[in-house]
Design a protein around this motif. Structure first.
Motif, mmCIF file in Angstrom:
data_model
loop_
_atom_site.group_PDB
_atom_site.id
_atom_site.type_symbol
_atom_site.label_atom_id
_atom_site.label_comp_id
_atom_site.label_asym_id
_atom_site.label_seq_id
_atom_site.Cartn_x
_atom_site.Cartn_y
_atom_site.Cartn_z
ATOM 1 N N THR A 188 36.208 34.511 47.035
ATOM 2 C CA THR A 188 36.708 33.853 46.821
ATOM 3 C C THR A 188 36.215 31.565 46.586
ATOM 4 N N VAL A 189 34.481 33.030 46.947
ATOM 5 C CA VAL A 189 33.203 31.514 46.318
ATOM 6 C C VAL A 189 33.371 31.055 44.777
ATOM 7 N N PRO A 190 34.118 29.212 44.868
ATOM 8 C CA PRO A 190 34.045 28.987 43.888
ATOM 9 C C PRO A 190 32.575 28.969 42.421
ATOM 10 N N ASN A 191 33.289 29.133 41.463
ATOM 11 C CA ASN A 191 32.159 29.554 40.390
ATOM 12 C C ASN A 191 30.986 30.891 40.630
ATOM 13 N N SER A 192 31.736 31.848 41.567
ATOM 14 C CA SER A 192 30.665 32.881 41.650
ATOM 15 C C SER A 192 30.837 33.834 40.605
ATOM 16 N N ALA A 193 29.846 34.635 40.402
ATOM 17 C CA ALA A 193 29.962 36.119 39.093
ATOM 18 C C ALA A 193 31.020 37.185 40.392
ATOM 19 N N MET A 194 31.124 36.651 40.923
ATOM 20 C CA MET A 194 31.753 37.733 41.994
ATOM 21 C C MET A 194 32.993 38.027 41.896
ATOM 22 N N GLN A 195 33.355 36.288 42.023
ATOM 23 C CA GLN A 195 35.213 35.884 42.155
ATOM 24 C C GLN A 195 36.221 36.924 40.737
ATOM 25 N N GLY A 196 35.049 37.525 39.302
ATOM 26 C CA GLY A 196 35.737 37.980 38.704
ATOM 27 C C GLY A 196 35.417 39.471 38.686
ATOM 28 N N VAL A 197 35.736 40.147 37.831
ATOM 29 C CA VAL A 197 35.744 41.767 36.884
ATOM 30 C C VAL A 197 35.158 41.926 36.067
ATOM 31 N N PHE A 198 34.417 43.394 36.181
ATOM 32 C CA PHE A 198 33.423 42.999 35.399
ATOM 33 C C PHE A 198 33.600 44.549 33.782
ATOM 34 N N PHE A 199 34.072 43.838 33.272
ATOM 35 C CA PHE A 199 35.179 44.792 32.228
ATOM 36 C C PHE A 199 33.906 44.797 31.044
ATOM 37 N N HIS A 200 33.077 46.267 30.906
ATOM 38 C CA HIS A 200 31.917 46.939 30.316
ATOM 39 C C HIS A 200 31.686 47.920 30.243
ATOM 40 N N VAL A 201 30.894 48.231 29.468
ATOM 41 C CA VAL A 201 30.668 49.859 29.034
ATOM 42 C C VAL A 201 29.133 50.713 29.841
ATOM 43 N N ALA A 202 29.464 51.353 30.909
ATOM 44 C CA ALA A 202 28.786 51.513 32.204
ATOM 45 C C ALA A 202 28.441 53.784 31.828
ATOM 46 N N ASN A 203 27.476 53.705 31.394
ATOM 47 C CA ASN A 203 27.273 55.308 31.242
ATOM 48 C C ASN A 203 27.932 55.954 30.233
ATOM 49 N N GLY A 204 28.257 56.144 29.113
ATOM 50 C CA GLY A 204 28.954 56.411 28.332
ATOM 51 C C GLY A 204 30.743 55.889 28.289
ATOM 52 N N ARG A 205 30.852 55.290 29.536
ATOM 53 C CA ARG A 205 32.569 54.618 29.619
ATOM 54 C C ARG A 205 32.560 53.305 29.411
ATOM 55 N N LEU A 206 34.249 52.544 29.813
ATOM 56 C CA LEU A 206 34.541 51.484 29.786
ATOM 57 C C LEU A 206 34.781 51.393 31.447
ATOM 58 N N ALA A 207 34.640 50.688 32.241
ATOM 59 C CA ALA A 207 35.030 50.934 33.153
ATOM 60 C C ALA A 207 35.151 49.029 33.296
ATOM 61 N N ALA A 208 35.365 48.688 34.669
ATOM 62 C CA ALA A 208 35.488 47.504 35.894
ATOM 63 C C ALA A 208 34.962 46.920 37.412
ATOM 64 N N VAL A 209 34.579 46.563 36.989
ATOM 65 C CA VAL A 209 34.201 47.023 38.229
ATOM 66 C C VAL A 209 34.215 45.428 39.459
ATOM 67 N N GLY A 210 34.774 45.691 40.753
ATOM 68 C CA GLY A 210 35.055 44.098 41.511
ATOM 69 C C GLY A 210 34.679 44.401 42.817
ATOM 70 N N THR A 211 34.240 43.523 43.283
ATOM 71 C CA THR A 211 33.061 43.241 44.194
ATOM 72 C C THR A 211 33.132 41.468 45.141
ATOM 73 N N THR A 212 33.243 41.999 46.642
ATOM 74 C CA THR A 212 32.727 40.615 47.245
ATOM 75 C C THR A 212 31.368 40.671 47.840
ATOM 76 N N GLY A 213 31.057 41.840 48.068
ATOM 77 C CA GLY A 213 29.861 41.607 48.739
ATOM 78 C C GLY A 213 29.700 42.541 49.077
#
Length: 423
Positions: A188-213
């Motif tokens: 919930t930290v404003p303007n933090s990159a961790m506030q979103g989901v990383f939608f990306h290519v990883a290890n030859g697959r399409l991946a999504a990552v969410g984290t609070t730290g």
């Protein structure tokens, strides 16, 4: 009785001719006015209208200071009805067939439109008229008649996107797999990159990552053709950061779709089917390098039934205190996987039957994160890898290789979870 004089009769005839001429003149003015008055009329089944409106108003802001931004844009053309809303970051447009007499467009209050449509009789035929001269839209169904004030569609704040970029297709099931859990526990930290989901290519697959730290969930699907062309983030990885609101909208609109087209460029993401179009701005920034957290699980392992572990956590979680980070104390013992908690408000201990490999020293975990993690997996059996050196517990399932999770370890202040004795 006094007879009318010739002069009186002449005056009467002149008055009647004047009155008749006035009526003719008024009729001509009315006719001219009607010719300049543009109206649009369409007919649609209430159930189809409700489905279009529900999707179309889902991006409407609740109390924007710009009144027209609270409105839904309605366009009727080519036998189709289009309903769209925007909150300046996201925009959605839903479409469906209708019987149309003349094309046109207008805007009306989005919240009131949905309320009215939801309350119309199911299965009824609905007629909608736009009267551009009166700035009014009228909705009729049976004996009911509802009038909406309108604002010009030309003034509605439509998002202007250049719809180009990496283009690929997924189905709704893939979207659910990617996003349904990765967006549950966001910072919930404003303007933090961790506030979103990383939608990306990883290890030859399409991946999504969410984290609070402190908790991280990663899910992946086979890489669709074209996804590798997504723009790169600041660290050179092909991928973009989606806000929690964007992910929620994508799931709401497309989770049941058979095929979804996705276009991603450096500013925006577009998601569409033949009847629904959605676009959203991206979050700016570089996502934290999460790769070390999900790589190289340690040799120590706890293999157990997921539901049995979830039951133990649910039993003890009410005693985990907020000021202690909802900490549960965990350890391995000869009896199995031990979960315990103790506080001034009470406590308890439970043991889950488990196959344990290696020495499992006591460690702490956030009970709420543990519940989230266990609920994210679907496999009946999971593996936990407590890694004291890197202060993490990695979660995997042999039957669900597309999902991986990590929870950061917490310090413990007692030996309560180090292997209690059970009679």
């Amino acid at each position: 009785m006094t007879r009318p004089t010739a002069s009186t009769s002449s005056s009467t005839r002149n008055f009647r001719r004047s009155k008749s001429a006035s009526r003719t003149s008024a009729s001509a003015v009315t006719s001219t006015s009607n010719q300049g008055r543009l109206t649009v009329k369409l007919k649609i089944n209430r159930d189809k209208l409700a489905e279009i409106v529900t999707r179309g108003v889902s991006s409407a802001p609740k109390n924007s200071p710009a009144i027209i931004a609270n409105n839904a844009r309605i366009i009727a053309e080519d036998g189709m009805l289009h309903v769209a809303t925007t909150d300046f970051q996201m925009q959605v447009e839903a479409s469906g067939e209708c019987e149309l007499s003349r094309k046109g467009s207008t805007t009306v209050d989005a919240a009131k439109l949905k309320q009215v449509v939801d309350r119309l009789p199911k299965g009824a035929d609905v007629t909608i008229d736009f009267d551009e001269a009166k700035f009014e839209m009228i909705v009729k169904a049976g004996r009911s008649r509802t009038s909406f004030p309108t604002l010009a569609a030309e003034d509605w704040p439509a998002r202007q996107y250049k719809e180009d970029g990496a283009t690929f297709t997924l189905d709704g099931a893939d979207l659910v797999k990617l996003f349904s859990h990765t967006a549950q526990e966001l910072s919930t930290v404003p303007n933090s990159a961790m506030q979103g989901v990383f939608f990306h290519v990883a290890n030859g697959r399409l991946a999504a990552v969410g984290t609070t730290g402190m908790i991280l969930i990663m899910s992946s699907v086979p890489l669709p053709e074209g996804a590798e062309d997504m723009p790169q983030d600041g660290s050179g990885r092909p991928g973009v950061i989606l806000s929690a609101e964007t992910v929620s909208q994508i799931l709401r609109l497309f989770r049941s779709a058979e095929e979804v087209q996705i276009v991603v460029n450096e500013h925006s993401i577009f998601v569409s089917t033949p009847t629904t179009r959605f676009c959203s701005s991206l979050l700016l920034g570089t996502y934290p390098n999460y790769t070390p957290l999900v790589s190289n699980p340690c040799d120590t392992r706890i293999k157990l039934e997921r539901e049995a572990c979830a039951s133990a956590v649910a039993l003890l979680e009410p005693f985990a205190l907020k000021d202690q980070g909802y900490r549960l104390q965990c350890a391995g013992s000869d009896e199995g996987f031990v979960v315990a908690v103790g506080s001034q408000t009470g406590g308890g201990v439970d043991v889950v039957e488990a196959d344990i490999n290696g020495e499992i020293a006591a460690f702490g975990l956030n009970g709420q994160f543990m519940k989230t993690m266990l609920g994210s997996f679907k496999a009946s059996t999971i593996q936990m890898h407590p890694d004291h050196q890197n202060r993490r517990v990695l979660f995997q399932a042999e039957d669900e290789p597309s999902m991986i999770g990590v929870i950061g370890m917490m310090n413990i202040s007692t030996e309560m979870a180090a292997g209690p004795t059970h009679d």
